[in-house]
Design a protein around this motif. Structure first.
Motif, PDB file in Angstrom:
ATOM      1  N   ALA A  29      50.638  34.526  39.359  1.00 23.51           N
ATOM      2  CA  ALA A  29      51.187  34.636  40.713  1.00 23.51           C
ATOM      3  C   ALA A  29      51.607  36.073  40.972  1.00 23.51           C
ATOM      4  N   ILE A  30      50.909  36.734  41.892  1.00 21.65           N
ATOM      5  CA  ILE A  30      51.185  38.145  42.177  1.00 21.65           C
ATOM      6  C   ILE A  30      51.118  38.389  43.684  1.00 21.65           C
ATOM      7  N   PRO A  31      51.961  39.270  44.185  1.00 21.76           N
ATOM      8  CA  PRO A  31      51.928  39.572  45.623  1.00 21.76           C
ATOM      9  C   PRO A  31      50.696  40.366  46.043  1.00 21.76           C
ATOM     10  N   VAL A  32      50.277  41.323  45.208  1.00 19.91           N
ATOM     11  CA  VAL A  32      49.197  42.216  45.638  1.00 19.91           C
ATOM     12  C   VAL A  32      48.396  42.718  44.441  1.00 19.91           C
ATOM     13  N   ALA A  33      47.088  42.866  44.655  1.00 20.48           N
ATOM     14  CA  ALA A  33      46.194  43.418  43.631  1.00 20.48           C
ATOM     15  C   ALA A  33      44.892  43.806  44.313  1.00 20.48           C
ATOM     16  N   PRO A  34      44.187  44.814  43.796  1.00 19.13           N
ATOM     17  CA  PRO A  34      42.898  45.180  44.376  1.00 19.13           C
ATOM     18  C   PRO A  34      41.829  44.146  44.032  1.00 19.13           C
ATOM     19  N   GLU A  35      40.786  44.125  44.829  1.00 14.95           N
ATOM     20  CA  GLU A  35      39.695  43.161  44.618  1.00 14.95           C
ATOM     21  C   GLU A  35      39.075  43.322  43.235  1.00 14.95           C
ATOM     22  N   SER A  36      38.959  44.563  42.764  1.00 14.53           N
ATOM     23  CA  SER A  36      38.349  44.808  41.454  1.00 14.53           C
ATOM     24  C   SER A  36      39.142  44.136  40.339  1.00 14.53           C
ATOM     25  N   ALA A  37      40.467  44.187  40.431  1.00 16.31           N
ATOM     26  CA  ALA A  37      41.311  43.562  39.409  1.00 16.31           C
ATOM     27  C   ALA A  37      41.209  42.042  39.472  1.00 16.31           C
ATOM     28  N   ILE A  38      41.178  41.501  40.678  1.00 19.76           N
ATOM     29  CA  ILE A  38      41.061  40.042  40.828  1.00 19.76           C
ATOM     30  C   ILE A  38      39.743  39.548  40.240  1.00 19.76           C
TER      31      ILE A  38
END
Length: 209
Positions: A151-160
């Motif tokens: 559960a995370i508020p924000v992350a770049p598409e590459s990391a996801i």
């Protein structure tokens, strides 16, 4: 934009309501993940724990993770094969001393709850590359949880995309996946560093509820 980490945690809790149950534990990444995890744990009426792990940085660039260390485990990335074993052994010993001191500071005489057969919600305030989180999740998997939810508020598409390939995650809940990613703090109005004292206060306040 999130107002602060607590605001982000409350928004995440709304997305995680269906996971409420007696077998759910929220595990926060200290220190920035604690305000996020505390809001989720409060909303879900779940215990709040922390995962004490720390990345091993590459000898030429300490910010570049080649693995992660916990008090009982060690995870190394493939590129670590090129690193001298003596460096890894020395870093592991040094990091474990830091983690031991932190465990005594955070837990005093208490024992962390076991994660075996639990639904574990791993909370942080955001992810940049995902490398350190992957290693941390592998360490968590060694405790044989029933299900792991990131559960995370924000992350770049590459990391996801990278995290979705991990066999150690069953579900990812991320509120913002910007196309052009800046630093995690760019998505918060208030992103002051969380001190050890603040982190301990958050843990103790949740335990006393």
């Amino acid at each position: 934009m999130f107002l602060d980490r607590s605001h982000a945690g409350k928004l995440l809790a709304e997305e995680l309501k269906l996971l409420q149950g007696p077998d759910t534990i929220v595990v926060a990444i200290p220190r920035g993940g604690l305000p996020v995890g505390a809001e989720i744990a409060t909303a879900l009426k779940a215990p709040l724990e922390i995962i004490l792990s720390k990345k091993i940085g590459h000898p030429a660039n300490k910010e570049y993770a080649i693995g992660a260390v916990s008090l009982s485990g060690l995870v190394l990335e493939l590129q670590a094969a090129e690193i001298p074993k003596s460096y890894i052994e020395e870093e592991t010993k040094r990091i474990r001393k830091v983690l031991q001191d932190r465990q005594e500071m955070y837990y005093h005489n208490q024992t962390p709850k076991p994660l075996t057969n639990k639904t574990v919600i791993v909370a942080d305030d955001g992810i940049a590359t995902g490398n350190t989180m992957l290693s941390t999740l592998e360490l968590i998997s060694r405790e044989s949880p029933k299900k792991v939810v990131l559960a995370i508020p924000v992350a770049p598409e590459s990391a996801i995309k990278k995290l979705k390939k991990s066999p150690y995650i069953h579900q990812i809940v991320c509120l913002k996946i910007p196309g052009l990613f800046n630093a995690v703090g760019a998505y918060y109005h208030h992103f002051d560093q969380v001190s050890d004292r603040q982190a301990i206060e958050i843990l103790e306040a949740h335990r006393n509820r």
